[in-house]
Design a protein around this motif. Sequence first.
Motif, PDB file in Angstrom:
ATOM      1  N   VAL A 335      -3.300 -10.615   7.334  1.00  0.00           N
ATOM      2  CA  VAL A 335      -3.145 -11.033   5.938  1.00  0.00           C
ATOM      3  C   VAL A 335      -3.209  -9.829   5.004  1.00  0.00           C
ATOM      4  CG1 VAL A 335      -4.129 -12.433   4.093  1.00  0.00           C
ATOM      5  CG2 VAL A 335      -4.085 -13.322   6.432  1.00  0.00           C
ATOM      6  N   ALA A 336      -4.182  -8.942   5.233  1.00  0.00           N
ATOM      7  CA  ALA A 336      -4.345  -7.784   4.354  1.00  0.00           C
ATOM      8  C   ALA A 336      -3.133  -6.862   4.426  1.00  0.00           C
ATOM      9  CB  ALA A 336      -5.615  -7.020   4.742  1.00  0.00           C
ATOM     10  N   HIS A 337      -2.642  -6.628   5.635  1.00  0.00           N
ATOM     11  CA  HIS A 337      -1.462  -5.782   5.767  1.00  0.00           C
ATOM     12  C   HIS A 337      -0.243  -6.439   5.136  1.00  0.00           C
ATOM     13  CE1 HIS A 337       2.236  -4.421   7.860  1.00  0.00           C
ATOM     14  NE2 HIS A 337       1.704  -3.239   7.654  1.00  0.00           N
ATOM     15  N   GLY A 338      -0.134  -7.763   5.256  1.00  0.00           N
ATOM     16  CA  GLY A 338       0.976  -8.457   4.618  1.00  0.00           C
ATOM     17  C   GLY A 338       1.014  -8.213   3.120  1.00  0.00           C
ATOM     18  N   LEU A 339      -0.141  -8.225   2.481  1.00  0.00           N
ATOM     19  CA  LEU A 339      -0.204  -8.014   1.028  1.00  0.00           C
ATOM     20  C   LEU A 339       0.024  -6.551   0.658  1.00  0.00           C
ATOM     21  CD1 LEU A 339      -3.284 -10.298   0.266  1.00  0.00           C
ATOM     22  CD2 LEU A 339      -0.885 -10.801  -0.205  1.00  0.00           C
ATOM     23  N   SER A 340      -0.664  -5.634   1.342  1.00  0.00           N
ATOM     24  CA  SER A 340      -0.561  -4.215   0.960  1.00  0.00           C
ATOM     25  C   SER A 340       0.811  -3.638   1.275  1.00  0.00           C
ATOM     26  CB  SER A 340      -1.654  -3.405   1.656  1.00  0.00           C
ATOM     27  OG  SER A 340      -1.525  -3.456   3.067  1.00  0.00           O
ATOM     28  N   SER A 341       1.375  -3.975   2.439  1.00  0.00           N
ATOM     29  CA  SER A 341       2.692  -3.435   2.780  1.00  0.00           C
ATOM     30  C   SER A 341       3.772  -4.011   1.874  1.00  0.00           C
ATOM     31  CB  SER A 341       3.020  -3.719   4.249  1.00  0.00           C
ATOM     32  OG  SER A 341       3.108  -5.110   4.487  1.00  0.00           O
ATOM     33  N   ALA A 342       3.656  -5.301   1.531  1.00  0.00           N
ATOM     34  CA  ALA A 342       4.617  -5.893   0.599  1.00  0.00           C
ATOM     35  C   ALA A 342       4.557  -5.192  -0.755  1.00  0.00           C
ATOM     36  CB  ALA A 342       4.338  -7.390   0.441  1.00  0.00           C
ATOM     37  N   ALA A 343       3.351  -4.855  -1.196  1.00  0.00           N
ATOM     38  CA  ALA A 343       3.203  -4.145  -2.465  1.00  0.00           C
ATOM     39  C   ALA A 343       3.838  -2.762  -2.404  1.00  0.00           C
ATOM     40  CB  ALA A 343       1.721  -4.030  -2.820  1.00  0.00           C
ATOM     41  N   LEU A 344       3.635  -2.043  -1.304  1.00  0.00           N
ATOM     42  CA  LEU A 344       4.196  -0.692  -1.188  1.00  0.00           C
ATOM     43  C   LEU A 344       5.718  -0.728  -1.107  1.00  0.00           C
ATOM     44  CD1 LEU A 344       1.604   0.950   1.248  1.00  0.00           C
ATOM     45  CD2 LEU A 344       1.893   1.370  -1.206  1.00  0.00           C
ATOM     46  N   PHE A 345       6.277  -1.695  -0.396  1.00  0.00           N
ATOM     47  CA  PHE A 345       7.736  -1.803  -0.367  1.00  0.00           C
ATOM     48  C   PHE A 345       8.282  -2.205  -1.733  1.00  0.00           C
ATOM     49  CE2 PHE A 345       7.409  -2.122   4.357  1.00  0.00           C
ATOM     50  CZ  PHE A 345       8.280  -1.082   4.646  1.00  0.00           C
ATOM     51  N   SER A 346       7.531  -3.007  -2.480  1.00  0.00           N
ATOM     52  CA  SER A 346       7.940  -3.341  -3.839  1.00  0.00           C
ATOM     53  C   SER A 346       7.969  -2.090  -4.706  1.00  0.00           C
ATOM     54  CB  SER A 346       6.995  -4.384  -4.440  1.00  0.00           C
ATOM     55  OG  SER A 346       7.045  -5.599  -3.722  1.00  0.00           O
ATOM     56  N   PHE A 347       6.956  -1.225  -4.567  1.00  0.00           N
ATOM     57  CA  PHE A 347       6.943   0.043  -5.298  1.00  0.00           C
ATOM     58  C   PHE A 347       8.155   0.884  -4.928  1.00  0.00           C
ATOM     59  CE2 PHE A 347       2.385  -0.559  -6.289  1.00  0.00           C
ATOM     60  CZ  PHE A 347       2.417  -0.174  -7.616  1.00  0.00           C
ATOM     61  N   ALA A 348       8.473   0.932  -3.638  1.00  0.00           N
ATOM     62  CA  ALA A 348       9.632   1.713  -3.202  1.00  0.00           C
ATOM     63  C   ALA A 348      10.906   1.191  -3.851  1.00  0.00           C
ATOM     64  CB  ALA A 348       9.746   1.654  -1.678  1.00  0.00           C
ATOM     65  N   GLY A 349      11.054  -0.137  -3.928  1.00  0.00           N
ATOM     66  CA  GLY A 349      12.237  -0.710  -4.558  1.00  0.00           C
ATOM     67  C   GLY A 349      12.293  -0.439  -6.046  1.00  0.00           C
ATOM     68  N   ILE A 350      11.141  -0.545  -6.715  1.00  0.00           N
ATOM     69  CA  ILE A 350      11.086  -0.288  -8.159  1.00  0.00           C
ATOM     70  C   ILE A 350      11.471   1.154  -8.465  1.00  0.00           C
ATOM     71  CG2 ILE A 350       9.507  -0.098 -10.123  1.00  0.00           C
ATOM     72  CD1 ILE A 350       7.958  -2.491  -8.879  1.00  0.00           C
ATOM     73  N   LEU A 351      10.945   2.094  -7.684  1.00  0.00           N
ATOM     74  CA  LEU A 351      11.246   3.507  -7.905  1.00  0.00           C
ATOM     75  C   LEU A 351      12.700   3.824  -7.563  1.00  0.00           C
ATOM     76  CD1 LEU A 351       7.949   5.084  -6.513  1.00  0.00           C
ATOM     77  CD2 LEU A 351       8.681   4.967  -8.906  1.00  0.00           C
ATOM     78  N   TYR A 352      13.204   3.186  -6.487  1.00  0.00           N
ATOM     79  CA  TYR A 352      14.604   3.435  -6.110  1.00  0.00           C
ATOM     80  C   TYR A 352      15.554   2.953  -7.204  1.00  0.00           C
ATOM     81  CZ  TYR A 352      18.910   3.465  -3.398  1.00  0.00           C
ATOM     82  OH  TYR A 352      20.187   3.721  -2.957  1.00  0.00           O
ATOM     83  N   ALA A 353      15.216   1.831  -7.836  1.00  0.00           N
ATOM     84  CA  ALA A 353      16.075   1.307  -8.903  1.00  0.00           C
ATOM     85  C   ALA A 353      16.144   2.265 -10.084  1.00  0.00           C
ATOM     86  CB  ALA A 353      15.546  -0.057  -9.364  1.00  0.00           C
ATOM     87  N   ARG A 354      15.098   3.054 -10.308  1.00  0.00           N
ATOM     88  CA  ARG A 354      15.059   3.974 -11.442  1.00  0.00           C
ATOM     89  C   ARG A 354      15.565   5.377 -11.095  1.00  0.00           C
ATOM     90  NH1 ARG A 354      11.858  -0.051 -11.959  1.00  0.00           N
ATOM     91  NH2 ARG A 354      11.005  -0.750 -13.958  1.00  0.00           N
ATOM     92  N   LEU A 355      15.257   5.836  -9.867  1.00  0.00           N
ATOM     93  CA  LEU A 355      15.577   7.214  -9.488  1.00  0.00           C
ATOM     94  C   LEU A 355      16.726   7.314  -8.496  1.00  0.00           C
ATOM     95  CD1 LEU A 355      11.902   8.485  -8.989  1.00  0.00           C
ATOM     96  CD2 LEU A 355      13.342   8.737 -11.020  1.00  0.00           C
ATOM     97  N   HIS A 356      17.114   6.175  -7.897  1.00  0.00           N
ATOM     98  CA  HIS A 356      18.174   6.141  -6.875  1.00  0.00           C
ATOM     99  C   HIS A 356      17.872   7.101  -5.733  1.00  0.00           C
ATOM    100  CE1 HIS A 356      20.447   3.617  -9.594  1.00  0.00           C
ATOM    101  NE2 HIS A 356      20.274   4.509 -10.554  1.00  0.00           N
ATOM    102  N   SER A 357      16.598   7.120  -5.358  1.00  0.00           N
ATOM    103  CA  SER A 357      16.165   7.970  -4.252  1.00  0.00           C
ATOM    104  C   SER A 357      14.921   7.348  -3.624  1.00  0.00           C
ATOM    105  CB  SER A 357      15.849   9.384  -4.746  1.00  0.00           C
ATOM    106  OG  SER A 357      15.264  10.160  -3.715  1.00  0.00           O
ATOM    107  N   ARG A 358      14.787   7.576  -2.305  1.00  0.00           N
ATOM    108  CA  ARG A 358      13.571   7.167  -1.607  1.00  0.00           C
ATOM    109  C   ARG A 358      12.783   8.376  -1.115  1.00  0.00           C
ATOM    110  NH1 ARG A 358      17.496   3.746   0.671  1.00  0.00           N
ATOM    111  NH2 ARG A 358      17.527   5.081   2.521  1.00  0.00           N
ATOM    112  N   GLN A 359      13.235   9.579  -1.477  1.00  0.00           N
ATOM    113  CA  GLN A 359      12.586  10.803  -1.013  1.00  0.00           C
ATOM    114  C   GLN A 359      11.302  11.067  -1.796  1.00  0.00           C
ATOM    115  OE1 GLN A 359      13.670  12.676   1.708  1.00  0.00           O
ATOM    116  NE2 GLN A 359      14.937  10.815   1.885  1.00  0.00           N
TER     117      GLN A 359
END
Length: 430
Positions: A335-359
């Motif tokens: 359960v804990a990993h489900g919440l934390s990993s989902a949050a981190l992937f959400s951050f990755a998507g939010i940043l990619y939408a603004r910077l168009h990079s995952r680096q």
Amino acid sequence: MTITFLMLSFVAFGALAWVAESFRKNSAKWIAILSTSGLTLEFLRLWLTSSADLTSLFIVAEYDWIAAFHIEYLLAVDHLSLLLILLTFFLAIIAIAISWKEIGENQGLYYCCLMLTVAGIVGVFSAFDMFLFFFFWEVMLLPMTALIAIWGHENRRFAALKFFIFTQASSLLMLVSIIVFAYWHYHVVGTISFSYFDWLAIGAPRGVGYYLMLGFFVAFAVKLPLVPFHSWLPDAHTQAPTAGSVLLAGILLKTGAYGLIRFVVFLFPEASREFSSIAMTLGAISVVYGAIMAFSQSDFKRLVAYSSISHMGFVIMALFTFSRNGYDGAIVTMVAHGLSSAALFSFAGILYARLHSRQLSDFGGLWQSAPLMGGFALAFIAAGFGMPGLANFVGEFYSLIAVFKHDQLLAIVAAFGLIGSAIYGMKLFQ
């Protein structure tokens, strides 16, 4: 609880979103978010007002489905099933919200696939006729493959095909085991049965039961994923749209862990104990390998993907200790990993939408330009690498206690994975 009503509602609202989008632009996402939120509230109401004893499996639906082969529509739930279904609903809302601005084309089909995936996952967590379970396992797979292949990134088709081949091939092994076990029931009782409860009553056959267990184990180990069945995961996570990554890491990996609990450890207790040293060794390898590979990544999503392999290694080690601490640790970690990993992937998507990079090298200065986002990033990264006081630490600590009582050397090896997670977590945050 009307689990069937919830599944059919997700299918119906998904179809409605697909149809409505052709008449009114942007209507699909509103239908998806409102219906999913409403169904989540209805699920909570049903759970909280239920008088059923859910400390053990409680049958909620039992009907003949394919009578010629004694295949039933058999659903049952307990606290574990309901906890994971609630996690599914919550992350489905997050997945829809994170897609709000990311998905611009074919929105109707997109939200339909997303809601079909959720319906399939709910079925996996509640089906106890084994043929029905396999049916939902496949229903869950197909729309998720479509999400990756149609709305993913540059190498999406390769990643979707790899995901499909790995999961489909392992699923066929499980199907063979299901059919052989049903024949074993016919040999013992005189009638074919795919009921989980009937199988528990007669027990697995000696000798061949070990190989039947392996058929289930490989299917769930691929979905978990466990080294060496893991290579589909980094590609699928990296190429999937943000919502696809949230559902993959937050829920689909947990279906593998759930399957190990229900249909490997409990259904094949003797074979599982015989196999435990191999399973725990593979789990320890996954913990260390995932941590090392996560540290070596420069892509945000690939780093989090490899960290998931490491964390799921703790789950499989804990389960095969056959102890109360092990089960508690595995469930909390899921359960804990489900919440934390989902949050981190959400951050990755939010940043990619603004910077168009995952680096990672392109993300410097986030704290100064977006301090609130930086603060949340720190909290979820700390949760991801298991900072004491947060849920991931609780689950992994319980898991390590259970493993240490069972095999001290493997516990020491896995502890190095915890150190590695702190290192790659700080690298990610820096």
